[in-house]
Design an enzyme around this catalytic site. Structure first.
Site, PDB file in Angstrom:
ATOM      1  N   HIS A  22      53.447  42.807  26.817  1.00  0.00           N
ATOM      2  CA  HIS A  22      54.522  42.443  25.817  1.00  0.00           C
ATOM      3  C   HIS A  22      54.246  40.856  25.355  1.00  0.00           C
ATOM      4  CE1 HIS A  22      56.840  46.000  27.620  1.00  0.00           C
ATOM      5  NE2 HIS A  22      56.484  46.463  26.292  1.00  0.00           N
ATOM      6  N   LYS A  46      64.445  57.493  26.430  1.00  0.00           N
ATOM      7  CA  LYS A  46      64.155  57.371  27.739  1.00  0.00           C
ATOM      8  C   LYS A  46      65.248  56.946  28.486  1.00  0.00           C
ATOM      9  CE  LYS A  46      60.063  54.895  25.594  1.00  0.00           C
ATOM     10  NZ  LYS A  46      59.423  53.514  25.257  1.00  0.00           N
ATOM     11  N   ARG A  95      48.208  50.352  22.145  1.00  0.00           N
ATOM     12  CA  ARG A  95      47.290  49.798  23.412  1.00  0.00           C
ATOM     13  C   ARG A  95      46.113  50.906  23.282  1.00  0.00           C
ATOM     14  NH1 ARG A  95      52.238  50.956  26.922  1.00  0.00           N
ATOM     15  NH2 ARG A  95      51.847  53.001  25.817  1.00  0.00           N
ATOM     16  N   SER A 133      55.005  49.685  30.677  1.00  0.00           N
ATOM     17  CA  SER A 133      56.237  49.374  31.329  1.00  0.00           C
ATOM     18  C   SER A 133      56.383  50.549  32.351  1.00  0.00           C
ATOM     19  CB  SER A 133      57.476  49.385  30.524  1.00  0.00           C
ATOM     20  OG  SER A 133      57.401  48.118  29.771  1.00  0.00           O
TER      21      SER A 133
END
Length: 166
Positions: A22, A46, A95, A133
């Site tokens: 990040h 989430k 990513r 994360s």
């Protein structure tokens, strides 16, 4: 071509926790935008490890040396928050190919909802292309060393959260 003044950008996410990946995107986004808002989403499907206020606080600490960064929590649609802060671009990190499908669908929806706001996809530095994360949380939960993946501030908080088992 009429080029407008400095662009305000928005980098939205849950940042649970903020990683070096990040941070890499934030740093490189500042080459493109004049002001970068990092929007910490409160509405998420989430189940976050860190409460919203703590995620905002960690991001503020990690980015405190850059005056062009603003960190704020937001609820609701990302495009509504982008309009409220005057952002003309929304930054999204990709990513891997697995990220693309969902990100592309969200980008198309956001363009439908806010055709005046551009969506910018950025790839992370190859050093961080595997990093997420959720992976950092799992390594920390199992007592692994996350120092290479997060700032010392975040590593300390992960250690506190998981009882510093390393």
């Amino acid at each position: 071509m009429n080029v407008p003044g400095p662009i305000t950008g928005l980098y939205p996410g849950t940042f649970d926790p903020v990683t070096r990946g990040h941070e890499d995107l934030i740093e490189r986004a500042l080459r493109i935008v004049g002001t970068l808002w990092v929007g910490v989403a409160s509405d998420t499907t989430k189940e976050p490890l860190f409460p919203l206020e703590e995620r905002v606080e960690m991001l503020r600490e990690v980015t405190s040396d850059e005056p062009r960064i603003r960190v704020e929590a937001f609820a609701g649609l990302t495009v509504d928050f982008a309009r409220r802060i005057g952002a003309r671009a929304i930054l999204r990190g990709l990513r891997a190919v697995s990220d693309f499908e969902l990100e592309f669908q969200m980008a198309l929806m956001n363009k439908h909802l806010a055709p005046d706001i551009e969506i910018l996809f950025m790839a992370p530095d190859s050093t961080f292309s595997f990093l997420s994360s959720s992976l950092v949380r799992e390594v920390a939960r199992l007592g692994g060393d996350v120092d290479a993946f997060v700032s010392p501030i975040v590593a300390r908080r992960l250690g506190e959260r998981f009882g510093e088992r390393r």
